[in-house]
Design an enzyme around this catalytic site. Sequence first.
Site, PDB file in Angstrom:
ATOM      1  N   GLU A 121     -11.345  15.400 -46.744  1.00  0.00           N
ATOM      2  CA  GLU A 121     -10.148  16.627 -46.350  1.00  0.00           C
ATOM      3  C   GLU A 121     -10.165  16.800 -45.161  1.00  0.00           C
ATOM      4  O   GLU A 121     -10.619  18.395 -45.251  1.00  0.00           O
ATOM      5  CB  GLU A 121      -9.739  17.343 -47.437  1.00  0.00           C
ATOM      6  CG  GLU A 121      -8.148  17.900 -47.361  1.00  0.00           C
ATOM      7  CD  GLU A 121      -7.480  18.829 -48.410  1.00  0.00           C
ATOM      8  OE1 GLU A 121      -6.444  18.386 -47.856  1.00  0.00           O
ATOM      9  OE2 GLU A 121      -7.965  19.458 -48.378  1.00  0.00           O
ATOM     10  N   ARG A 214      -2.733  35.426 -48.018  1.00  0.00           N
ATOM     11  CA  ARG A 214      -3.540  36.363 -47.575  1.00  0.00           C
ATOM     12  C   ARG A 214      -2.360  36.777 -46.271  1.00  0.00           C
ATOM     13  O   ARG A 214      -2.050  38.029 -46.440  1.00  0.00           O
ATOM     14  CB  ARG A 214      -4.702  36.357 -47.335  1.00  0.00           C
ATOM     15  CG  ARG A 214      -5.715  37.658 -46.811  1.00  0.00           C
ATOM     16  CD  ARG A 214      -6.653  37.314 -46.864  1.00  0.00           C
ATOM     17  NE  ARG A 214      -7.997  37.026 -47.017  1.00  0.00           N
ATOM     18  CZ  ARG A 214      -8.432  37.861 -47.713  1.00  0.00           C
ATOM     19  NH1 ARG A 214      -9.256  38.364 -47.823  1.00  0.00           N
ATOM     20  NH2 ARG A 214      -9.355  36.924 -49.465  1.00  0.00           N
TER      21      ARG A 214
END
Length: 386
Positions: A121, A214
């Site tokens: 990836e 986050r």
Amino acid sequence: MKKRKIAVVFGTRPDTIKMAPIILELQKFSDQFEVLTIATAQHRQMLDQVLDVFKIKSSYDLDIMAPKQTLASLTAKIISGLDEIFAEEKPDMVLVQGDTTTTCIGSLAAFYHQIPVGHIEAGLRTNDKANPFPEEINRRITGCITDLHFASTATAKNSLLKENTDPSSIFVTGNTVVDALEYTVRENYKFTVPVLDTLVEKGNKIVLVTMHRRENWGLPMQGAANAIRRLASKYPELEFLFPVHMNPIVREVVYPILRGLKNVHLIEPLDYLDFVNIMAKSYLIFTDSGGVQEEGPHFGIPILVLRSVTERPDAVDYGTVKLVGLDEENIFDTAVQLIDNPLEYDKMANAINPYGDGLSAKRTIKIIKNYFGFSHENVDEFVPHH
């Protein structure tokens, strides 16, 4: 030819899910490869579940998870743990996945030992170093070190080419997350959490919600939660299922806004099997997760992404995903348009899945075999199609 030792490093639930098909495929060639599985256990419990599902045992487990650990302490533990393992085992290649701290530091530790790195990836970019944080920098650093870049899509390949990466080192393989889904999703699956069986039997449409990033903590998350509250009131016939992340920062926002609504089910985080099987039965998904953006299109489920940027623009381009950000009005209006307009909904549901065809691990291992001279096979790149 002598066997090659391949170290596969993983640390969180998402990277373990995407590495599992790679490990299982590598293990089929035990005459050519010795597979070392190394868990940093950056996320302990979530990682163990996935290893159980795929029946994988780790050769090494650094078990580094600690309460309230900082990125710096995490980094220090990973690099010293891997340094010892690599010095002793001397692998011929290290495979890392995605963009976690484990990925970045795993590639750096390999580089210090002059071991070739394969990045599963590779090539995802937002080109904004604060978004997502710290993942964007993790994957860029990994990209500088990598010898074999396994890009999921042509877009990811193009991002690497723009950074002057050697074209002969980049391969478009599709995403192994689709291989993993083909292994785990079953038509008559029995859930371990009773509320899921109840919802499925009830037969109402299920809207799945996940939020954890986050950069969305605090105020941004409130916008999304408020929009979901309004949608739940407007559409009492829809069931909103929200496995709420364990992080207290997330819970402090979500619970006060969404608690007590009859058709909003706030539940504990789900294990991987329950999660992907309920996802497969969902009608609509709200998420800020990268993995869910890749998994949802496999099932033809429209996805509204609760982020302002995504490093996975392919699904946006193909129309299976819409970026709605965290503005309450925008989330609400976009969802209403989809729910009220079957044509709009069908357009998203029937779009092409740009991420994979279930053969990504096979392509990846063929390329690794070619790299070590075990074969000289031509490997066709992944191309999205209906």
